[in-house]
Each structure stands twice: as C-alpha cells, then as structure tokens.
Design an enzyme around this catalytic site. Structure first.
Site, PDB file in Angstrom:
ATOM      1  N   HIS A 144       0.810  -1.219   0.000  1.00 62.01           N
ATOM      2  CA  HIS A 144       0.000   0.000   0.000  1.00 62.01           C
ATOM      3  C   HIS A 144       0.846   1.272   0.000  1.00 62.01           C
ATOM      4  O   HIS A 144       0.319   2.361  -0.215  1.00 62.01           O
ATOM      5  CB  HIS A 144      -0.976   0.002   1.186  1.00 62.01           C
ATOM      6  CG  HIS A 144      -0.352   0.293   2.511  1.00 62.01           C
ATOM      7  ND1 HIS A 144      -0.016  -0.691   3.423  1.00 62.01           N
ATOM      8  CD2 HIS A 144      -0.006   1.460   3.113  1.00 62.01           C
ATOM      9  CE1 HIS A 144       0.494  -0.146   4.508  1.00 62.01           C
ATOM     10  NE2 HIS A 144       0.519   1.161   4.345  1.00 62.01           N
ATOM     11  N   ASP A 174       0.081  -7.614   1.576  1.00 63.87           N
ATOM     12  CA  ASP A 174       0.477  -6.208   1.673  1.00 63.87           C
ATOM     13  C   ASP A 174       2.003  -6.075   1.597  1.00 63.87           C
ATOM     14  O   ASP A 174       2.625  -5.363   2.381  1.00 63.87           O
ATOM     15  CB  ASP A 174      -0.046  -5.583   2.980  1.00 63.87           C
ATOM     16  CG  ASP A 174       0.081  -4.055   2.976  1.00 63.87           C
ATOM     17  OD1 ASP A 174       0.226  -3.467   1.893  1.00 63.87           O
ATOM     18  OD2 ASP A 174       0.052  -3.461   4.075  1.00 63.87           O
ATOM     19  N   SER A 249       4.877   2.398   7.858  1.00 64.12           N
ATOM     20  CA  SER A 249       4.541   1.230   7.047  1.00 64.12           C
ATOM     21  C   SER A 249       5.723   0.813   6.181  1.00 64.12           C
ATOM     22  O   SER A 249       6.303   1.635   5.467  1.00 64.12           O
ATOM     23  CB  SER A 249       3.336   1.526   6.154  1.00 64.12           C
ATOM     24  OG  SER A 249       2.162   1.598   6.914  1.00 64.12           O
TER      25      SER A 249
END
Length: 402
Positions: A144, A174, A249
């Site tokens: 993402h 992911d 992230s």
C-alpha cells in the site's frame, strides 16, 4: 581451690597452643580461598566472553536470488550453522546496540502518484519505510506504500537517495519488493517470527510522518497470530505496543537479538485505542519475498481470469422495494483470453453465485474464495445465465502478471 588453681594453670598453658592452631588454620584457609577465588574469577571472565553476543558483521545473511546474483534464497537466521542463537538469546543486546545494528538496514521511501480529476491530472505524494534485504539493493516494503506510484525514491540512513523500481507486489500480504542500483548495503538479519512470545521486547524502526527517518520506538509483543482486516484483506499479524505512526509502514520490527521479525504495516487509529500496532511476520512471507525477487510475482497462486463487477439481481417476486428479495453477486464483464474461466466455458454476462460451497456476493468475496486455492486446483462454480442456474467445473491457472 587447688583444683581450680590447677585448672587455671592448665588453661593458661593450653591457651597459646590453641591460639597458634587457630592462626595456622586461618592462614591455610586464606591461602586456599585465594586460590579458589582466582580460579573462579578466571572462569567468570571466560563466561562473560562466551555470553557476549556475536558482532553484527559475523551474522552472515543468505541473500535472495537476483538477476546479478546467484546466492541462495533468503532464509531464517535460525537456519545458520555458524551462530549460536541460543547463547545470543540468553545474552541479548541493549536497545542502543539494536538500533545501532539495525538502523542502517531501514530506509525512508517517498512516492509520487498521478491522479485524474475533472480539472485534469494532478500529483499527490506519500511516504513510507522499507527494509534492505540484500546488499545489492532489494528492499521490502508494504504494497500500500508503493503500488500505483509513478516514482519511488529511497533514502538510506546516510542520507544518500536513489531512484527505485517496483519489482513485484503481493497485495494478499500487503508486501512489495523494490530495487535500487546500489552495492555494499547492510541487509537486515532475518529472524524467526514463529518463536515470538507475548511480552518479548521489540524495537520498531521507520520513517514516521515521512520526515523522521531512522526513528526507533520500543515495546513488547502484545499478541501473536492476531487476525486483522487491513484494507479489506484478512491477515494474520503480530501485534505490538511500540509506537507506530503514518510513514512507519514498510519499516522493520526487530527482536532483542537485532533480527528482523516483522514488516510494520498497520495500526489502529481510534480515539479510544492506544498502542495497537501490527506487523507482517517474516516467516509468513519468506517464500513470497523470494518469488517476488526472482520472478516478480508469487508463484502457484490460483487465477480464474475474469473481470467482474458487483451487481444486485432482483428476484422474481414482489420486488425488493415491496417486501421482495434480491441476490447480491458478481457479473463477468470480460474474460482473459485463454484463461481458466474461458476454457471452462464461462461467458461475459454470467453471474457467479458461489465457488464450491462459498457464496459470492461481491468482488472481494470472489477474490477471497480464489485465494484459498492453488494453481492446478479444481473448483465448482455456481453460475446464472439468462435466468437459469447451473454449475461449471474450472481448473485454476497460475497468476502471472502481464
């Protein structure tokens, strides 16, 4: 009285002899004690040396295969035959030592996206983190963070920046792999996330807010194998209370030995929640990482070969607005030429109602159902065409990105 005097006399004569004996015993005891003390001190020094954790340079990492390299696939550090990890786990590192070891393996990532609107195209930017996997520039991050980006820039811990290219992505986990043209980078040492226990110390290193590259936060493992839905995808993640912020992230979660045990990918953003961060366990994606680097995709994934849209079908009764009912499913809008669906006889316009015993009411349901199969597996699809339902046997092909 004479007895007393005799006794006193005898006592006076025996006293010097008694004192001499005590002194002699004391001297012998002191001598033996010194010998034993020296022996114990030497033994203690040796124990400390043996318990000292092996320097980072001695923890060789087996790198993943690449176009320029013929090295073996990425493996868990516990597979190494040259390092005593039981001993290391006993001793551990200080937090500052862990950060010093691991920070050079974590990078900042800046991305640019081009979006369309009624007024024309415009650019938006984002940021995230990544973990160096190989010395020649393969880096893991979250899908993402980079998917759909028109440009990706990686900044190392020494402030040197590189343009990066997307090698491959696995939206199911992911996970993405990007590549920079660099050499002699410091890759992370891969740990064993299956050995994690609740309460174990961990450190997260990343690029919070896209501005604070190299930030380290500490915490514990709050839970293992936590089932969490991230952007519509159900994932099994490690939970931690180490501070996680936007921009983290793709960053690394490291254990007390300085081993990478997770890729940070999510947090709970809620006024009523604090310290709820999550990471992808490395053991869950070792195979996927190797495939993405060597192939650009994850091998063996089932592929149906259809394009679909969500639809609502009104049943033949009084109508759903008058107490009637409706069926929610997906409609095939296009077929991949030569794909599994086309070979099985599925046509454009067909409604897919179920895959084996799993009812399909949306595109995400169909994707989730197919993810339970591997390439070559067979399934029975319940299909509706021109108002009639029937079943079709399909053999899934392998998903290979174009």
């Amino acid at each position: 009285m004479n007895y007393y005097e005799d006794g006193k006399q005898k006592t006076a004569v025996a006293l010097p002899i008694f004192i001499c004996c005590i002194v002699l015993v004391a001297l012998i005891g002191i001598t033996v004690g010194l010998i034993l003390f020296n022996g114990e001190e030497d033994s203690g020094a040796a124990t400390i040396v043996e318990a000292t954790a092996t320097p980072y340079e001695e923890n060789s990492v087996t790198t993943v295969p690449s176009a320029e390299s013929t090295s073996s696939p990425l493996t868990l550090a516990a597979d190494s035959s040259t390092t005593d990890y039981t001993e290391m786990a006993t001793s551990g590192y200080t937090r500052s030592q862990i950060v010093e070891m691991c920070a050079p393996s974590v990078v900042g990532i800046d991305v640019t996206f081009v979006s369309n609107s009624y007024y024309g195209d415009y650019e938006t930017t984002g940021s995230g983190s990544g973990v160096i996997l190989t010395a020649d520039g393969y880096i893991a991050t979250c899908a993402h963070v980079v998917d759909g980006a028109t440009s990706i820039t990686v900044t190392l811990s020494n402030d040197v920046s590189y343009d990066a290219v997307l090698v491959g992505s696995d939206s199911r986990n992911d996970l993405s792999i990007i590549k920079i043209e660099a050499s002699d980078l410091q890759p992370a040492t891969i740990g064993d996330s299956d050995m994690l226990t609740v309460g174990e110390d961990v450190i997260a290193i990343g690029n919070p807010l896209g501005e604070l590259r190299g930030t380290a936060t500490s915490g514990i493992i709050s839970a293992v194998r936590r089932t969490v839905t991230v952007e519509g995808v159900e994932m099994e993640l490690v939970q931690t209370d180490a501070a996680i912020s936007p921009g983290n992230s793709g960053g690394g979660l490291f254990d007390s030995n300085g081993h990478l045990i997770g890729i940070v990918n999510a947090k709970v953003s809620d006024d009523d929640a604090e310290g709820l961060g999550f990471a992808i366990p490395v053991n869950n994606v070792i195979t996927e990482i190797n495939d993405l680097i060597s192939l650009g995709y994850v091998s063996g994934r089932a592929y149906l070969g259809v394009y679909t849209q969500n639809v609502t079908v009104q049943n033949r009764d009084y109508g759903m607005f008058f107490g009637g009912s409706a069926t929610y499913c997906v409609q095939v809008t296009d077929l991949v030429s030569g794909g599994a669906a086309e070979q099985a006889g599925i046509e454009v316009g067909d409604l897919i109602l179920a895959v084996d015993s799993t009812e399909i009411s949306s595109n995400s349901d169909l994707s989730d159902a197919i993810s339970e199969y591997n390439a070559g597996d067979r399934a029975t699809l319940t299909v509706q065409r021109d108002g009639e339902q029937f079943t079709i046997e399909v053999t899934f092909s392998e998903y290979i990105p174009q």
